[in-house]
Design an enzyme around this catalytic site. Structure first.
Site, PDB file in Angstrom:
ATOM      1  N   SER A 146       0.834  -1.201   0.000  1.00 36.70           N
ATOM      2  CA  SER A 146       0.000   0.000   0.000  1.00 36.70           C
ATOM      3  C   SER A 146       0.877   1.262   0.000  1.00 36.70           C
ATOM      4  CB  SER A 146      -0.967  -0.051   1.197  1.00 36.70           C
ATOM      5  OG  SER A 146      -1.952   0.918   1.052  1.00 36.70           O
ATOM      6  N   ARG A 218     -13.024   7.260   9.020  1.00 34.30           N
ATOM      7  CA  ARG A 218     -12.241   6.021   9.034  1.00 34.30           C
ATOM      8  C   ARG A 218     -13.134   4.817   8.709  1.00 34.30           C
ATOM      9  NH1 ARG A 218      -7.158   3.679   8.386  1.00 34.30           N
ATOM     10  NH2 ARG A 218      -7.101   1.738   9.536  1.00 34.30           N
ATOM     11  N   ASP A 312      -8.768  -6.407  -4.472  1.00 32.92           N
ATOM     12  CA  ASP A 312      -8.359  -5.077  -3.982  1.00 32.92           C
ATOM     13  C   ASP A 312      -9.114  -4.018  -4.779  1.00 32.92           C
ATOM     14  OD1 ASP A 312      -7.115  -2.719  -3.214  1.00 32.92           O
ATOM     15  OD2 ASP A 312      -5.076  -3.499  -3.371  1.00 32.92           O
ATOM     16  N   HIS A 347      -8.333  -4.904  -0.168  1.00 36.57           N
ATOM     17  CA  HIS A 347      -7.010  -4.271  -0.126  1.00 36.57           C
ATOM     18  C   HIS A 347      -6.145  -4.806   1.024  1.00 36.57           C
ATOM     19  CE1 HIS A 347      -4.005  -1.151  -0.381  1.00 36.57           C
ATOM     20  NE2 HIS A 347      -4.220  -0.828   0.872  1.00 36.57           N
ATOM     21  N   ASP A 348      -6.737  -4.956   2.194  1.00 38.56           N
ATOM     22  CA  ASP A 348      -5.954  -5.373   3.365  1.00 38.56           C
ATOM     23  C   ASP A 348      -5.515  -6.836   3.330  1.00 38.56           C
ATOM     24  OD1 ASP A 348      -5.622  -2.991   4.654  1.00 38.56           O
ATOM     25  OD2 ASP A 348      -7.200  -3.277   6.143  1.00 38.56           O
TER      26      ASP A 348
HETATM   27  C1  LIG Z   1      -0.303  -1.722   7.131  1.00 40.99           C
HETATM   28  C2  LIG Z   1       0.453  -1.364   8.266  1.00 40.99           C
HETATM   29  O1  LIG Z   1       1.534  -0.955   8.081  1.00 40.99           O
HETATM   30  S1  LIG Z   1      -0.198  -1.596   9.756  1.00 40.99           S
HETATM   31  C3  LIG Z   1      -1.808  -1.030   9.796  1.00 40.99           C
HETATM   32  C4  LIG Z   1      -2.749  -2.159   9.967  1.00 40.99           C
HETATM   33  N1  LIG Z   1      -3.753  -1.811  10.913  1.00 40.99           N
HETATM   34  C5  LIG Z   1      -4.957  -1.352  10.519  1.00 40.99           C
HETATM   35  O2  LIG Z   1      -5.298  -1.255   9.386  1.00 40.99           O
HETATM   36  C6  LIG Z   1      -5.856  -0.989  11.679  1.00 40.99           C
HETATM   37  C7  LIG Z   1      -7.231  -1.611  11.565  1.00 40.99           C
HETATM   38  N2  LIG Z   1      -7.174  -3.062  11.691  1.00 40.99           N
HETATM   39  C8  LIG Z   1      -7.697  -3.851  10.755  1.00 40.99           C
HETATM   40  O3  LIG Z   1      -8.266  -3.389   9.800  1.00 40.99           O
HETATM   41  C9  LIG Z   1      -7.543  -5.327  10.915  1.00 40.99           C
HETATM   42  O4  LIG Z   1      -7.285  -5.650  12.237  1.00 40.99           O
HETATM   43  C10 LIG Z   1      -6.434  -5.941  10.044  1.00 40.99           C
HETATM   44  C11 LIG Z   1      -6.595  -5.557   8.594  1.00 40.99           C
HETATM   45  C12 LIG Z   1      -5.069  -5.468  10.528  1.00 40.99           C
HETATM   46  C13 LIG Z   1      -6.527  -7.447  10.204  1.00 40.99           C
HETATM   47  O5  LIG Z   1      -7.768  -7.898   9.713  1.00 40.99           O
HETATM   48  P1  LIG Z   1      -8.535  -9.155  10.326  1.00 40.99           P
HETATM   49  O6  LIG Z   1      -7.554 -10.093  10.928  1.00 40.99           O
HETATM   50  O7  LIG Z   1      -9.423  -9.694   9.242  1.00 40.99           O
HETATM   51  O8  LIG Z   1      -9.345  -8.519  11.525  1.00 40.99           O
HETATM   52  P2  LIG Z   1     -10.881  -8.161  11.598  1.00 40.99           P
HETATM   53  O9  LIG Z   1     -11.222  -7.193  10.518  1.00 40.99           O
HETATM   54  O10 LIG Z   1     -11.690  -9.419  11.623  1.00 40.99           O
HETATM   55  O11 LIG Z   1     -11.035  -7.482  13.027  1.00 40.99           O
HETATM   56  C14 LIG Z   1     -10.616  -6.167  13.286  1.00 40.99           C
HETATM   57  C15 LIG Z   1     -11.160  -5.787  14.662  1.00 40.99           C
HETATM   58  O12 LIG Z   1     -12.596  -5.791  14.641  1.00 40.99           O
HETATM   59  C16 LIG Z   1     -13.098  -6.571  15.719  1.00 40.99           C
HETATM   60  N3  LIG Z   1     -14.355  -7.192  15.309  1.00 40.99           N
HETATM   61  C17 LIG Z   1     -14.531  -8.260  14.497  1.00 40.99           C
HETATM   62  N4  LIG Z   1     -15.838  -8.514  14.337  1.00 40.99           N
HETATM   63  C18 LIG Z   1     -16.511  -7.599  15.055  1.00 40.99           C
HETATM   64  C19 LIG Z   1     -17.892  -7.348  15.294  1.00 40.99           C
HETATM   65  N5  LIG Z   1     -18.855  -8.089  14.738  1.00 40.99           N
HETATM   66  N6  LIG Z   1     -18.216  -6.314  16.084  1.00 40.99           N
HETATM   67  C20 LIG Z   1     -17.262  -5.542  16.653  1.00 40.99           C
HETATM   68  N7  LIG Z   1     -15.936  -5.725  16.477  1.00 40.99           N
HETATM   69  C21 LIG Z   1     -15.571  -6.751  15.679  1.00 40.99           C
HETATM   70  C22 LIG Z   1     -12.033  -7.611  15.963  1.00 40.99           C
HETATM   71  O13 LIG Z   1     -12.149  -8.155  17.251  1.00 40.99           O
HETATM   72  C23 LIG Z   1     -10.772  -6.770  15.771  1.00 40.99           C
HETATM   73  O14 LIG Z   1     -10.553  -6.044  16.958  1.00 40.99           O
HETATM   74  P3  LIG Z   1      -9.063  -5.670  17.445  1.00 40.99           P
HETATM   75  O15 LIG Z   1      -8.453  -4.854  16.331  1.00 40.99           O
HETATM   76  O16 LIG Z   1      -9.254  -4.934  18.710  1.00 40.99           O
HETATM   77  O17 LIG Z   1      -8.347  -6.987  17.607  1.00 40.99           O
HETATM   78  N1  LIG Z   2      -5.499  -0.751   6.626  1.00 42.75           N
HETATM   79  C1  LIG Z   2      -4.128  -0.365   6.512  1.00 42.75           C
HETATM   80  C2  LIG Z   2      -3.640  -0.337   5.121  1.00 42.75           C
HETATM   81  C3  LIG Z   2      -4.244   0.773   4.307  1.00 42.75           C
HETATM   82  O1  LIG Z   2      -3.533   0.906   3.144  1.00 42.75           O
HETATM   83  C4  LIG Z   2      -3.877   0.928   7.232  1.00 42.75           C
HETATM   84  O2  LIG Z   2      -4.820   1.568   7.677  1.00 42.75           O
HETATM   85  O3  LIG Z   2      -2.714   1.297   7.369  1.00 42.75           O
END
Ligand SMILES: CC(=O)SCCNC(=O)CCNC(=O)[C@H](O)C(C)(C)COP(=O)(O)OP(=O)(O)OC[C@H]1O[C@@H](n2cnc3c(N)ncnc32)[C@H](O)[C@@H]1OP(=O)(O)O
Ligand SMILES: N[C@@H](CCO)C(=O)O
Length: 369
Positions: A146, A218, A312, A347-348
């Protein structure tokens, strides 16, 4: 795995693409594994929009490991018994490197909106200064997804001697209107929230409750990181058990998910940093200072591995495929490998579906160049 976290301070000015100057700046970074004597085993990993220097490992008391932990570590695909991995928090971010909330040494006040607009090229130049200071003349490989992929592409064009292997995932050579439009929702949300106070907020005010319309912005961004398929797979039409179907604000699971991810994010990420980073993303265009894409990527000397993801819908596979076909048309097909991963996560996927693409990273790292 040995983990070292450090902050490098630079007193020499950084001349920015805009013509503005950062008089001093700091970069926070983390290293995994150890550099060999010749410093020839370094792999640079660039983080994406909201990532940090903490790419791998888990500190004591931490609930989650670094953002690419499944890939980086002893015996993992990016094997830290052999390689030394470095991840630097980008300029503009809010995890220890200089950004809009950094304090101006003269006024002792945060820079806020006086902070200059940065480009990906500026972010990369700052990191090159760090690598020079660490005595790293050449990296074994550079890798990013990304916004991290934008940094990798930019580095391979502007510093063609720095790395022989460049691995880019889920990225593009120029941010398109579709991605800019998603980012616009966040911009409007942030600047129109009365608690933003034209950037003059107290960050402590957001510890309990982040800017509400940043959270909403967001949520929109979060939709763009997923896909219709992954939403369906994760939630279907499931309803929150404790919510009533005939309550006006009773929620589907997907709604609860959006609330959770939007509101928790707005508490932990600085809104000005978000504005500055999405600005850098929006204006990223690897062709800007060149006549064409061909004119730009002809500077690349490294072997490129391009990994896109079928589902994506932020940076579409065609965008990376164009880099490949452009190189092929230039007679340089030996310098590029392109794969479109059969993935519908969105994308993720580059942060989630490791088993679908780790093989290609392994192959790229093993390639003789
Ligand atoms: C790219 C970089 O350099 S790092 C940046 C990465 N971080 C981000 O993008 C921050 C946001 N995080 C996310 O989008 C995701 O956690 C990812 C992309 C990192 C991983 O995706 P997945 O493993 O599929 O996680 P998922 O989307 O299922 O869950 C994300 C959160 O929603 C929560 N969640 C899942 N289902 C539900 C629901 N029905 N209701 C409420 N919360 C929920 C999970 O418990 C998780 O919580 P946590 O972050 O506190 O652990
Ligand atoms: N979901 C990731 C990747 C976005 O490109 C972030 O927020 O950093």
């Amino acid at each position: 795995m040995k983990i070292q976290t450090a902050i490098a301070h630079f007193d020499e000015p950084l001349y920015l693409e805009s013509g503005r100057i950062l008089e001093t700046y700091e970069l926070k970074y983390e290293m995994y594994g150890e550099m060999n004597e010749t410093k020839s085993n370094v792999i640079v990993v660039f983080h994406a929009l909201t990532g940090s220097y903490h790419a791998a490992g888990r500190y004591e008391g931490e609930t989650k490991a670094g953002w690419w932990d499944p890939l980086i570590g002893d015996g993992k695909i990016i094997d830290t018994t052999h390689f030394c991995v470095i991840c630097v928090n980008i300029l503009g971010s809010c995890f220890g490197s200089t950004g809009p909330m950094s304090v101006n040494v003269k006024t002792k006040e945060p820079l806020r909106l006086k902070f200059p607009v940065l480009t990906i090229s500026d972010m990369v130049r700052a990191q090159m200064n760090l690598f020079a200071r660490l005595g790293i003349k050449e990296a074994y490989a550079i890798i990013g997804g990304s916004l991290g992929g934008m940094q990798g592409l930019c580095m391979s064009i502007e510093y063609p001697e720095f790395a022989k292997r460049v691995i880019l995932l889920a990225t593009t050579y120029a941010t398109g209107p579709w991605a800019i439009a998603w980012n616009k929702i966040a911009i409007e949300g942030i600047v129109n929230d009365p608690r933003f106070k034209n950037g003059n907020y107290n960050p402590e005010d957001f510890e309990e409750e982040g800017l509400l319309s940043f959270a909403i912005g967001r949520m929109a961004g979060h939709i763009s990181f997923l896909s219709p398929y992954s939403m369906n797979k994760k939630f279907g039409r499931n309803y929150v058990e404790t919510d009533g179907l005939y309550e006006l604000f009773g929620r589907f699971q997907v709604e609860r998910y959006m609330e959770y991810n939007g509101y928790s994010f707005a508490k932990r990420f600085d809104p000005l940093s978000y504005l500055y980073i999405i600005k850098a993303m929006n204006i990223f265009d690897a062709t800007r200072n060149y006549d064409s894409l061909e004119d730009s990527i002809k500077h690349i000397k490294a072997k490129l591995t391009l990994i896109s993801f079928q589902g994506d819908c932020l940076f579409m596979p065609e965008e990376m495929a164009l880099i490949k076909t452009t190189l092929e048309n230039m007679g340089r097909s030996d310098r590029v490998d392109y794969v479109c991963i059969d993935s519908q996560y969105g994308h993720d996927a580059f942060l989630v579906e490791y088993d679908k693409f780790d093989f290609y990273i392994k192959k790229a790292l093993e390639s003789k160049v």
